[in-house]
Write an enzyme that holds these catalytic residues in place. Structure first.
Site, PDB file in Angstrom:
ATOM      1  N   GLY A  67     -39.366 -57.627  40.394  1.00  0.00           N
ATOM      2  CA  GLY A  67     -38.901 -58.322  39.192  1.00  0.00           C
ATOM      3  C   GLY A  67     -37.394 -58.299  39.086  1.00  0.00           C
ATOM      4  N   GLY A  69     -33.987 -59.243  36.038  1.00  0.00           N
ATOM      5  CA  GLY A  69     -33.616 -59.560  34.663  1.00  0.00           C
ATOM      6  C   GLY A  69     -32.131 -59.810  34.560  1.00  0.00           C
ATOM      7  N   GLY A  70     -31.641 -59.823  33.335  1.00  0.00           N
ATOM      8  CA  GLY A  70     -30.255 -60.174  33.089  1.00  0.00           C
ATOM      9  C   GLY A  70     -29.250 -59.242  33.735  1.00  0.00           C
ATOM     10  N   PHE A  71     -29.597 -57.932  33.857  1.00  0.00           N
ATOM     11  CA  PHE A  71     -28.633 -56.976  34.374  1.00  0.00           C
ATOM     12  C   PHE A  71     -29.004 -56.399  35.733  1.00  0.00           C
ATOM     13  CE2 PHE A  71     -27.430 -56.430  29.788  1.00  0.00           C
ATOM     14  CZ  PHE A  71     -26.181 -57.013  29.935  1.00  0.00           C
ATOM     15  N   GLY A  72     -30.071 -56.905  36.366  1.00  0.00           N
ATOM     16  CA  GLY A  72     -30.390 -56.361  37.667  1.00  0.00           C
ATOM     17  C   GLY A  72     -31.789 -56.667  38.128  1.00  0.00           C
ATOM     18  N   VAL A  74     -35.638 -54.973  39.894  1.00  0.00           N
ATOM     19  CA  VAL A  74     -36.530 -53.824  39.944  1.00  0.00           C
ATOM     20  C   VAL A  74     -37.320 -53.883  41.250  1.00  0.00           C
ATOM     21  CG1 VAL A  74     -38.402 -52.561  38.800  1.00  0.00           C
ATOM     22  CG2 VAL A  74     -36.708 -53.810  37.433  1.00  0.00           C
ATOM     23  N   LYS A  87     -34.722 -49.340  39.518  1.00  0.00           N
ATOM     24  CA  LYS A  87     -33.972 -50.380  38.810  1.00  0.00           C
ATOM     25  C   LYS A  87     -32.531 -50.355  39.277  1.00  0.00           C
ATOM     26  CE  LYS A  87     -33.295 -52.496  34.299  1.00  0.00           C
ATOM     27  NZ  LYS A  87     -33.711 -52.498  32.885  1.00  0.00           N
ATOM     28  N   ASP A 196     -35.403 -53.131  21.523  1.00  0.00           N
ATOM     29  CA  ASP A 196     -35.878 -54.316  22.244  1.00  0.00           C
ATOM     30  C   ASP A 196     -37.367 -54.213  22.528  1.00  0.00           C
ATOM     31  OD1 ASP A 196     -35.621 -56.835  23.362  1.00  0.00           O
ATOM     32  OD2 ASP A 196     -34.993 -56.102  25.328  1.00  0.00           O
TER      33      ASP A 196
END
Length: 341
Positions: A67, A69-72, A74, A87, A196
């Protein structure tokens, strides 16, 4: 020598200074199914709360992406022979925000609970020994940090809610919600607010246990975070109105998000339609909330009790929302009432 994450960053104040060597932070015990921190006289019971500031890169193997996302990104792999999630936090356009996200991920690193994803190790160093991570970061300038966590499952709650062909049994929804409530109860008792909470940030294990993950927006209350109150990230559909207005952060913001998440579990619908700015304005100015006029919330005593709980969870006034402690007995009462009309 690389510069690791300071080991005292998030350890309990009463942990003491005799931490011992950190070059081999974890060991497999014979017959054990999980990674454990080796105990000694200076650790005692607190040893279970220790996360390492050193990653043993030679023990990190078989990485595969699962996976991003916005900052990195996984990855799934093995560490000391155990399955872990890795992560990799990369530097985004907003360099300060990406660094804050990395450090926020460690706000709950010292906590141990069955409904929280456990942090095993974290470091700001880079490595060329792991080809997948090396390719992902491209160069050291784009790297913020790496976090090793327990691998809690292949599915998140978002996938469970919207990916199943058949509706989820209401009793199962309440059980999932109780797992989330227990996670919040432990977090809030230690002064951590997640900020969040949403289905995509709740992992579901193969045993059907929900574990709260992704602490990149979290805060440790009691520290000087007032200046950051207007900069908090999160997902606007689940964000409490006081945060949308830039007001003071409290643990009750998580209760609001919990209410929206429980509504999604029961209805399998998105909370809102329309453009982002219109939804935010309506939530703040006109108390827009997900629609409680749904059959699952009307047809039974348990459903009606859930509707009442939801309306209190997303009250515009934070002090009128139930606490995480209060959620658990209320959910137990909903289960006892049942969902058969």
């Amino acid at each position: 020598m690389p510069s690791p994450v300071p080991v005292t960053r998030l350890l309990p104040r009463d942990f003491g200074l005799r931490l011992g060597a950190l070059s081999s932070p974890l060991s497999r015990h014979a017959g054990a199914s999980t990674l454990r921190v080796p105990a000694n006289d200076s650790h005692g019971k607190l040893a279970r709360r220790l996360w390492s500031s050193v990653v043993q890169w030679r023990e990190l193997r078989g990485l595969e992406p699962i996976g991003s996302g916005g900052f990195g990104s996984v990855f799934k792999g093995t560490y000391f022979g155990e399955t872990v999630a890795v992560k990799h936090v990369r530097r985004a356009r907003n360099k300060l925000a990406s660094r804050q996200s990395f450090w926020a991920e460690l706000n709950a690193a010292h906590l141990r609970h069955d409904n929280l994803v456990r942090v095993i190790a974290a470091t700001t160093t880079t490595t060329t020994a792991t080809r997948t991570l090396s390719e992902e970061r491209e160069d050291g300038e784009g790297h913020v940090g790496t976090i090793l966590m327990e691998f809690a499952g292949d599915l998140n709650l978002q996938q469970v809610i919207y990916g199943a062909a058949e509706p989820l049994p209401s009793e199962l929804c309440v059980r999932y919600a109780a797992d989330i409530a227990r996670a919040l109860c432990h977090l809030h008792a230690h002064g951590v607010v997640h900020l969040d909470l949403k289905p995509a940030n709740v992992l579901v294990s193969r045993d059907g246990v929900c574990k709260l993950a992704d602490f990149g927006c979290s805060l440790q209350l009691g520290l000087d975070h007032e200046a950051r109150a207007r900069e908090i990230g999160g997902t606007y559909t689940h964000r409490a109105p006081e945060l949308l207005k830039g007001e003071r952060v409290t643990v009750q913001a998580d209760i609001y998000s919990f209410g929206v998440t429980l509504w999604q579990l029961l209805t399998r619908e998105p909370p809102y339609g329309g453009e982002r700015q219109h939804v935010i304005y309506a939530v703040v100015a006109y108390a827009l909330r997900p629609d409680l006029d749904r059959e699952v919330l009307r047809r039974s005593a348990g459903g009606r009790a859930c509707a009442d709980l939801l309306s209190r969870c997303w009250s515009a006034e934070p002090n009128r929302r139930p606490s995480a402690d209060e959620l658990i007995p209320e959910l137990r009462a909903v289960s006892e009432l049942g969902f058969k009309g």
